[in-house]
Write a protein that holds these residues in place. Sequence first.
Motif, PDB file in Angstrom:
ATOM      1  N   VAL A  69       0.819  -1.217   0.000  1.00 42.97           N
ATOM      2  CA  VAL A  69       0.000   0.000   0.000  1.00 42.97           C
ATOM      3  C   VAL A  69       0.855   1.270   0.000  1.00 42.97           C
ATOM      4  O   VAL A  69       0.592   2.196  -0.786  1.00 42.97           O
ATOM      5  CB  VAL A  69      -0.995  -0.006   1.174  1.00 42.97           C
ATOM      6  N   PRO A  70       1.906   1.391   0.843  1.00 41.71           N
ATOM      7  CA  PRO A  70       2.747   2.593   0.776  1.00 41.71           C
ATOM      8  C   PRO A  70       3.393   2.794  -0.595  1.00 41.71           C
ATOM      9  O   PRO A  70       3.503   3.929  -1.069  1.00 41.71           O
ATOM     10  CB  PRO A  70       3.818   2.327   1.845  1.00 41.71           C
ATOM     11  N   LYS A  71       3.789   1.706  -1.243  1.00 40.65           N
ATOM     12  CA  LYS A  71       4.380   1.808  -2.583  1.00 40.65           C
ATOM     13  C   LYS A  71       3.333   2.257  -3.598  1.00 40.65           C
ATOM     14  O   LYS A  71       3.631   3.019  -4.521  1.00 40.65           O
ATOM     15  CB  LYS A  71       4.954   0.450  -2.988  1.00 40.65           C
ATOM     16  N   MET A  72       2.084   1.803  -3.436  1.00 45.07           N
ATOM     17  CA  MET A  72       1.024   2.240  -4.330  1.00 45.07           C
ATOM     18  C   MET A  72       0.803   3.746  -4.226  1.00 45.07           C
ATOM     19  O   MET A  72       0.564   4.426  -5.238  1.00 45.07           O
ATOM     20  CB  MET A  72      -0.279   1.493  -4.007  1.00 45.07           C
ATOM     21  N   LYS A  73       0.904   4.282  -3.025  1.00 46.75           N
ATOM     22  CA  LYS A  73       0.740   5.733  -2.834  1.00 46.75           C
ATOM     23  C   LYS A  73       1.844   6.485  -3.555  1.00 46.75           C
ATOM     24  O   LYS A  73       1.601   7.531  -4.179  1.00 46.75           O
ATOM     25  CB  LYS A  73       0.738   6.059  -1.341  1.00 46.75           C
ATOM     26  N   VAL A  74       3.063   5.957  -3.507  1.00 46.58           N
ATOM     27  CA  VAL A  74       4.181   6.576  -4.228  1.00 46.58           C
ATOM     28  C   VAL A  74       3.914   6.573  -5.731  1.00 46.58           C
ATOM     29  O   VAL A  74       4.302   7.495  -6.444  1.00 46.58           O
ATOM     30  CB  VAL A  74       5.493   5.822  -3.910  1.00 46.58           C
ATOM     31  N   ARG A  75       3.223   5.555  -6.188  1.00 51.01           N
ATOM     32  CA  ARG A  75       2.938   5.420  -7.630  1.00 51.01           C
ATOM     33  C   ARG A  75       1.631   6.122  -8.028  1.00 51.01           C
ATOM     34  O   ARG A  75       1.137   5.935  -9.139  1.00 51.01           O
ATOM     35  CB  ARG A  75       2.878   3.939  -8.006  1.00 51.01           C
ATOM     36  N   GLY A  76       1.065   6.925  -7.141  1.00 49.14           N
ATOM     37  CA  GLY A  76      -0.048   7.782  -7.521  1.00 49.14           C
ATOM     38  C   GLY A  76      -1.432   7.284  -7.203  1.00 49.14           C
ATOM     39  O   GLY A  76      -2.422   7.936  -7.556  1.00 49.14           O
ATOM     40  N   PHE A  77      -1.551   6.141  -6.532  1.00 51.88           N
ATOM     41  CA  PHE A  77      -2.873   5.672  -6.132  1.00 51.88           C
ATOM     42  C   PHE A  77      -3.384   6.521  -4.980  1.00 51.88           C
ATOM     43  O   PHE A  77      -2.657   6.809  -4.029  1.00 51.88           O
ATOM     44  CB  PHE A  77      -2.815   4.206  -5.687  1.00 51.88           C
ATOM     45  N   THR A  78      -4.652   6.915  -5.047  1.00 56.88           N
ATOM     46  CA  THR A  78      -5.255   7.692  -3.974  1.00 56.88           C
ATOM     47  C   THR A  78      -5.764   6.764  -2.876  1.00 56.88           C
ATOM     48  O   THR A  78      -5.905   5.557  -3.082  1.00 56.88           O
ATOM     49  CB  THR A  78      -6.432   8.529  -4.492  1.00 56.88           C
ATOM     50  N   GLU A  79      -6.070   7.336  -1.718  1.00 62.48           N
ATOM     51  CA  GLU A  79      -6.646   6.552  -0.625  1.00 62.48           C
ATOM     52  C   GLU A  79      -7.950   5.898  -1.063  1.00 62.48           C
ATOM     53  O   GLU A  79      -8.238   4.742  -0.724  1.00 62.48           O
ATOM     54  CB  GLU A  79      -6.898   7.451   0.590  1.00 62.48           C
ATOM     55  N   GLU A  80      -8.752   6.634  -1.829  1.00 58.82           N
ATOM     56  CA  GLU A  80     -10.029   6.097  -2.293  1.00 58.82           C
ATOM     57  C   GLU A  80      -9.825   4.915  -3.228  1.00 58.82           C
ATOM     58  O   GLU A  80     -10.537   3.909  -3.146  1.00 58.82           O
ATOM     59  CB  GLU A  80     -10.819   7.194  -3.007  1.00 58.82           C
ATOM     60  N   GLU A  81      -8.829   5.004  -4.108  1.00 56.45           N
ATOM     61  CA  GLU A  81      -8.560   3.908  -5.041  1.00 56.45           C
ATOM     62  C   GLU A  81      -8.024   2.679  -4.307  1.00 56.45           C
ATOM     63  O   GLU A  81      -8.403   1.544  -4.620  1.00 56.45           O
ATOM     64  CB  GLU A  81      -7.570   4.374  -6.106  1.00 56.45           C
ATOM     65  N   ILE A  82      -7.159   2.908  -3.334  1.00 53.65           N
ATOM     66  CA  ILE A  82      -6.629   1.788  -2.543  1.00 53.65           C
ATOM     67  C   ILE A  82      -7.739   1.125  -1.751  1.00 53.65           C
ATOM     68  O   ILE A  82      -7.809  -0.111  -1.667  1.00 53.65           O
ATOM     69  CB  ILE A  82      -5.498   2.282  -1.619  1.00 53.65           C
ATOM     70  N   ASN A  83      -8.633   1.925  -1.195  1.00 51.99           N
ATOM     71  CA  ASN A  83      -9.766   1.367  -0.452  1.00 51.99           C
ATOM     72  C   ASN A  83     -10.681   0.554  -1.366  1.00 51.99           C
ATOM     73  O   ASN A  83     -11.232  -0.469  -0.952  1.00 51.99           O
ATOM     74  CB  ASN A  83     -10.556   2.497   0.211  1.00 51.99           C
TER      75      ASN A  83
END
Length: 353
Positions: free
Chosen positions: A321-335
């Motif tokens: 999840v932290p790596k996804m945030k670095v790659r531009g995923f938003t909290e809403e998209e991760i959820n």
Amino acid sequence: MPLAVTSVTGPVDVDKLGAILTHEHLHMQFDCALQMPPKDLKYPNEPKETFALHNLGIVRQYPYSSKYNTKLDDVDTRAIILDEILRYKAAGGGTIVENTVEGIGKNLSLLKQLGLESGVTIVAGTGFYIACAQSHSVLCYSVETMHDIMLKELVEGNQDGIKCGIVGEIGSSWPIEDFEKRAIQATAYIQQETKKPVTFHPGRNSEAPFEIMRIFTEAGGDPKDVVMSHLDRTFYDEDQLLEFAKLKTFTQYDLFGTETSHYQLQESIDFLSDAQRIYKLKLLKDNGHLDQITVSHDIHTKHRLANFGGHGFAHFLQNVVPKMKVRGFTEEEINAITSENPKRWLSQGAEKI
């Protein structure tokens, strides 16, 4: 009225599932995958040596050459599996979908015990794994017999009343064998009757997911209720992945945590890293398929458990999840990926409470 999924401990409100791993194993044996290591490799033979630091690298490279490693149903695994689940819970996890079915050692009573002791929701699968994992008598089952067995486990439960909540993982090889075709057809009939969510294990060929869906839909199954597992090692062509996504199934990347490029079960495949898996999720998202993505680890060998030197069930939430945030995923998209999409999938055939 709220909807409830069927867990091994009873109905659970879908809004209380939290983060969901959609493809894991908490108890299984995987002898059907055992392979000899390369002849010139000194491979550990004794169980007590298998996970010593000096040879853990060899086990990670050739995990299916160790019978000890392929058993998640022994005393050593049972001693630590609750701790593994609690690590996931501490990282924010709420639900595990357990995919162990006929042929690889399903144990609903143990799953119920783990659910009660951990407080994590565990949803069990019913069905049949690949043909080579089955006994001769099971291989002779008709579509009707498989249908009746799965229906009973979904509706009535086992001798202790413990019910399964999904159909799968329904396994197939490549080419798909006759037994596996019958299992897919039986799954389609079950899905029509119960509307329960379905998950498939495709053979290691890029045509396999398409062929499974052809058999399933021709028998009346609904693609929108289906998770197609293991796309990490099945689709490498991006256009083919996006073409499959048009079928509206859930597209699952469920081998997160496996970071070796060598794939012992099919050496022609260059296995993805977690960074590459994130890229595939982004590709799907950027092409309008965010609401079809589900993720997991498919832990099925000891060496991937934290207590045996692996990443464990908390890996996606803690490290990916932290790596996804670095790659531009938003909290809403991760959820959406970790909670909303699998919740919508599990809500198929859910009961009102």
